[in-house]
Design an enzyme around this catalytic site. Structure first.
Site, PDB file in Angstrom:
ATOM      1  N   SER A   1      -1.934  -7.777  -3.837  1.00  0.00           N
ATOM      2  CA  SER A   1      -1.682  -9.208  -4.155  1.00  0.00           C
ATOM      3  C   SER A   1      -0.442  -9.702  -3.412  1.00  0.00           C
ATOM      4  O   SER A   1       0.582 -10.014  -4.034  1.00  0.00           O
ATOM      5  CB  SER A   1      -1.577  -9.433  -5.666  1.00  0.00           C
ATOM      6  OG  SER A   1      -0.767  -8.492  -6.330  1.00  0.00           O
TER       7      SER A   1
ATOM      8  N   LYS B   1       1.110   1.910  -6.963  1.00  0.00           N
ATOM      9  CA  LYS B   1       0.452   1.029  -7.947  1.00  0.00           C
ATOM     10  C   LYS B   1      -0.614   1.772  -8.754  1.00  0.00           C
ATOM     11  O   LYS B   1      -0.629   1.731  -9.985  1.00  0.00           O
ATOM     12  CB  LYS B   1      -0.208  -0.176  -7.241  1.00  0.00           C
ATOM     13  CG  LYS B   1       0.732  -1.033  -6.428  1.00  0.00           C
ATOM     14  CD  LYS B   1       0.015  -2.209  -5.781  1.00  0.00           C
ATOM     15  CE  LYS B   1      -1.081  -1.846  -4.794  1.00  0.00           C
ATOM     16  NZ  LYS B   1      -0.599  -1.115  -3.609  1.00  0.00           N
TER      17      LYS B   1
ATOM     18  N   SER C   1       0.858  -1.183   0.000  1.00  0.00           N
ATOM     19  CA  SER C   1       0.000   0.000   0.000  1.00  0.00           C
ATOM     20  C   SER C   1       0.902   1.243   0.000  1.00  0.00           C
ATOM     21  O   SER C   1       1.880   1.307   0.751  1.00  0.00           O
ATOM     22  CB  SER C   1      -0.877  -0.018   1.266  1.00  0.00           C
ATOM     23  OG  SER C   1      -1.657   1.143   1.330  1.00  0.00           O
TER      24      SER C   1
HETATM   25  N1  LIG Z   1      -5.531  -4.704   6.176  1.00  0.00           N
HETATM   26  C1  LIG Z   1      -5.228  -4.110   5.021  1.00  0.00           C
HETATM   27  N2  LIG Z   1      -4.101  -4.454   4.347  1.00  0.00           N
HETATM   28  C2  LIG Z   1      -3.813  -3.843   3.196  1.00  0.00           C
HETATM   29  N3  LIG Z   1      -4.583  -2.888   2.601  1.00  0.00           N
HETATM   30  C3  LIG Z   1      -5.720  -2.533   3.234  1.00  0.00           C
HETATM   31  C4  LIG Z   1      -6.082  -3.109   4.469  1.00  0.00           C
HETATM   32  N4  LIG Z   1      -7.258  -2.545   4.865  1.00  0.00           N
HETATM   33  C5  LIG Z   1      -7.608  -1.658   3.926  1.00  0.00           C
HETATM   34  N5  LIG Z   1      -6.692  -1.644   2.944  1.00  0.00           N
HETATM   35  C6  LIG Z   1      -6.842  -0.822   1.721  1.00  0.00           C
HETATM   36  O1  LIG Z   1      -7.221  -1.739   0.711  1.00  0.00           O
HETATM   37  C7  LIG Z   1      -6.412  -1.605  -0.428  1.00  0.00           C
HETATM   38  C8  LIG Z   1      -5.853  -2.950  -0.879  1.00  0.00           C
HETATM   39  O2  LIG Z   1      -6.788  -3.715  -1.504  1.00  0.00           O
HETATM   40  P1  LIG Z   1      -6.303  -4.912  -2.420  1.00  0.00           P
HETATM   41  O3  LIG Z   1      -7.537  -5.553  -2.957  1.00  0.00           O
HETATM   42  O4  LIG Z   1      -5.299  -4.419  -3.396  1.00  0.00           O
HETATM   43  O5  LIG Z   1      -5.566  -5.884  -1.374  1.00  0.00           O
HETATM   44  S1  LIG Z   1      -5.198  -7.436  -1.523  1.00  0.00           S
HETATM   45  O6  LIG Z   1      -4.544  -7.597  -2.848  1.00  0.00           O
HETATM   46  O7  LIG Z   1      -6.409  -8.223  -1.430  1.00  0.00           O
HETATM   47  O8  LIG Z   1      -4.269  -7.719  -0.422  1.00  0.00           O
HETATM   48  C9  LIG Z   1      -5.245  -0.748  -0.058  1.00  0.00           C
HETATM   49  O9  LIG Z   1      -5.117   0.139  -1.151  1.00  0.00           O
HETATM   50  P2  LIG Z   1      -3.698   0.642  -1.697  1.00  0.00           P
HETATM   51  O10 LIG Z   1      -3.189   1.571  -0.635  1.00  0.00           O
HETATM   52  O11 LIG Z   1      -4.058   1.337  -2.969  1.00  0.00           O
HETATM   53  O12 LIG Z   1      -2.803  -0.538  -1.926  1.00  0.00           O
HETATM   54  C10 LIG Z   1      -5.620  -0.092   1.245  1.00  0.00           C
HETATM   55  O13 LIG Z   1      -6.014   1.229   1.029  1.00  0.00           O
HETATM   56  N1  LIG Z   2       6.574   7.666  -8.653  1.00  0.00           N
HETATM   57  C1  LIG Z   2       6.176   8.324  -7.574  1.00  0.00           C
HETATM   58  N2  LIG Z   2       6.992   9.212  -6.979  1.00  0.00           N
HETATM   59  C2  LIG Z   2       6.591   9.896  -5.886  1.00  0.00           C
HETATM   60  N3  LIG Z   2       5.378   9.756  -5.284  1.00  0.00           N
HETATM   61  C3  LIG Z   2       4.534   8.861  -5.836  1.00  0.00           C
HETATM   62  C4  LIG Z   2       4.886   8.102  -6.989  1.00  0.00           C
HETATM   63  N4  LIG Z   2       3.846   7.292  -7.296  1.00  0.00           N
HETATM   64  C5  LIG Z   2       2.902   7.539  -6.372  1.00  0.00           C
HETATM   65  N5  LIG Z   2       3.298   8.487  -5.502  1.00  0.00           N
HETATM   66  C6  LIG Z   2       2.528   8.999  -4.362  1.00  0.00           C
HETATM   67  O1  LIG Z   2       2.494   7.943  -3.398  1.00  0.00           O
HETATM   68  C7  LIG Z   2       1.211   7.870  -2.814  1.00  0.00           C
HETATM   69  C8  LIG Z   2       0.662   6.464  -2.990  1.00  0.00           C
HETATM   70  O2  LIG Z   2       0.434   6.246  -4.369  1.00  0.00           O
HETATM   71  P1  LIG Z   2      -0.690   5.240  -4.843  1.00  0.00           P
HETATM   72  O3  LIG Z   2      -0.606   5.183  -6.326  1.00  0.00           O
HETATM   73  O4  LIG Z   2      -2.016   5.585  -4.241  1.00  0.00           O
HETATM   74  O5  LIG Z   2      -0.143   3.878  -4.219  1.00  0.00           O
HETATM   75  P2  LIG Z   2      -0.872   2.466  -4.050  1.00  0.00           P
HETATM   76  O6  LIG Z   2      -1.919   2.361  -5.124  1.00  0.00           O
HETATM   77  O7  LIG Z   2       0.235   1.457  -4.221  1.00  0.00           O
HETATM   78  O8  LIG Z   2      -1.443   2.465  -2.677  1.00  0.00           O
HETATM   79  C9  LIG Z   2       0.361   8.950  -3.456  1.00  0.00           C
HETATM   80  O9  LIG Z   2       0.354  10.062  -2.591  1.00  0.00           O
HETATM   81  C10 LIG Z   2       1.082   9.261  -4.735  1.00  0.00           C
HETATM   82  O10 LIG Z   2       0.906  10.590  -5.146  1.00  0.00           O
END
Ligand SMILES: Nc1ncnc2c1ncn2[C@@H]1O[C@H](COP(=O)(O)OS(=O)(=O)O)[C@@H](OP(=O)(O)O)[C@H]1O
Ligand SMILES: Nc1ncnc2c1ncn2[C@@H]1O[C@H](COP(=O)(O)OP(=O)(O)O)[C@@H](O)[C@H]1O
Length: 207
Positions: A111, A43, A39
């Protein structure tokens, strides 16, 4: 008579218009760009940059983002291990349909488990699963913390948060890894260009 899954008496129905025709129509080849990472690793940002850059080149993509798919198809799933596995399985099956449609399907999901990602890879023809690892250390992801989730996880208000008290298994053989250079990451546009170069080289941007 073929059987499949839990249901019996299921027979595949073929259409006269197939993947080759659709790819010809779209002037591209269907594939999955599977973006995995913690997270906050970037991505979704990369998925959007890639979608935009490919759109500018006249290429059809569709993003399956974990957060978004959990609003609908996967709204019944939690973050316990078996639900994450089911989340990834369903997304993999949807991505497979997009590949058959001739679309470049961009998947952006944590994932965290290698086995689940490998199972999705096995669903599509060889070469069509392009695993992109956002190789960003947790310290950087946590410093970004755009949704404040790391803070909540550190405070014990979210249990089983990936990278804190739930595992993340990095890929062993991904097609592309995108680590930071020193303390900073390449820009999202630069990362998108890296992925596009790979697609060009492998012939996915032509029928
Ligand atoms: N416990 C926990 N662990 C990880 N992430 C959490 C959790 N609870 C909520 N979130 C939020 O859910 C987003 C991840 O969902 P995903 O479907 O990509 O997760 S997974 O692949 O099933 O592990 C993830 O989004 P990203 O930050 O964009 O990765 C989080 O915002
Ligand atoms: N290449 C990058 N360089 C600097 N900051 C980034 C970059 N890519 C994403 N960010 C910043 O990092 C944070 C998380 O990005 P996000 O795309 O939401 O990540 P994820 O989907 O893996 O949770 C956001 O605030 C975004 O603006």
């Amino acid at each position: 008579m073929a059987t499949n899954g839990k249901a019996g008496n299921i027979v595949w129905h073929k259409s006269s218009v197939d993947k080759v025709h659709r790819q010809e129509l779209l002037q591209q080849k269907g594939c999955v760009i599977w973006i995995t990472g913690l997270s906050g690793s970037g991505k979704s940002t990369l998925a959007c940059a890639l979608c935009h850059a490919l759109y500018s080149k006249g290429k059809l993509t569709y993003i399956l983002d974990g957060d978004n798919v959990r609003h609908g198809l996967n709204r019944d799933l939690t973050f316990k291990a078996e639900d994450r596995a089911e989340n990834i399985r369903r997304i993999g099956e949807v991505a497979k349909l997009f590949v058959d449609a001739g679309v470049i399907c961009i998947v952006s999901v944590i994932s965290p488990y290698r086995r689940d990602r490998d199972a999705c890879r096995a669903l599509v023809p060889d070469g069509d699963f392009i695993e992109v690892f956002m190789d960003v250390p947790i310290e950087i992801c946590e410093a970004r913390d755009p949704k404040g989730l790391y803070k909540l996880a550190r405070a014990g208000k979210i249990k089983g948060f990936t990278g804190i008290d739930d595992p993340y298994e990095p890929p062993l053989n991904c097609e592309l890894a995108l680590p930071p250079k020193g303390n900073s990451c390449a820009s999202p546009c630069e990362m998108a260009e890296t992925v596009i170069s790979y697609l060009e080289e492998k012939g996915y941007l032509h029928a």
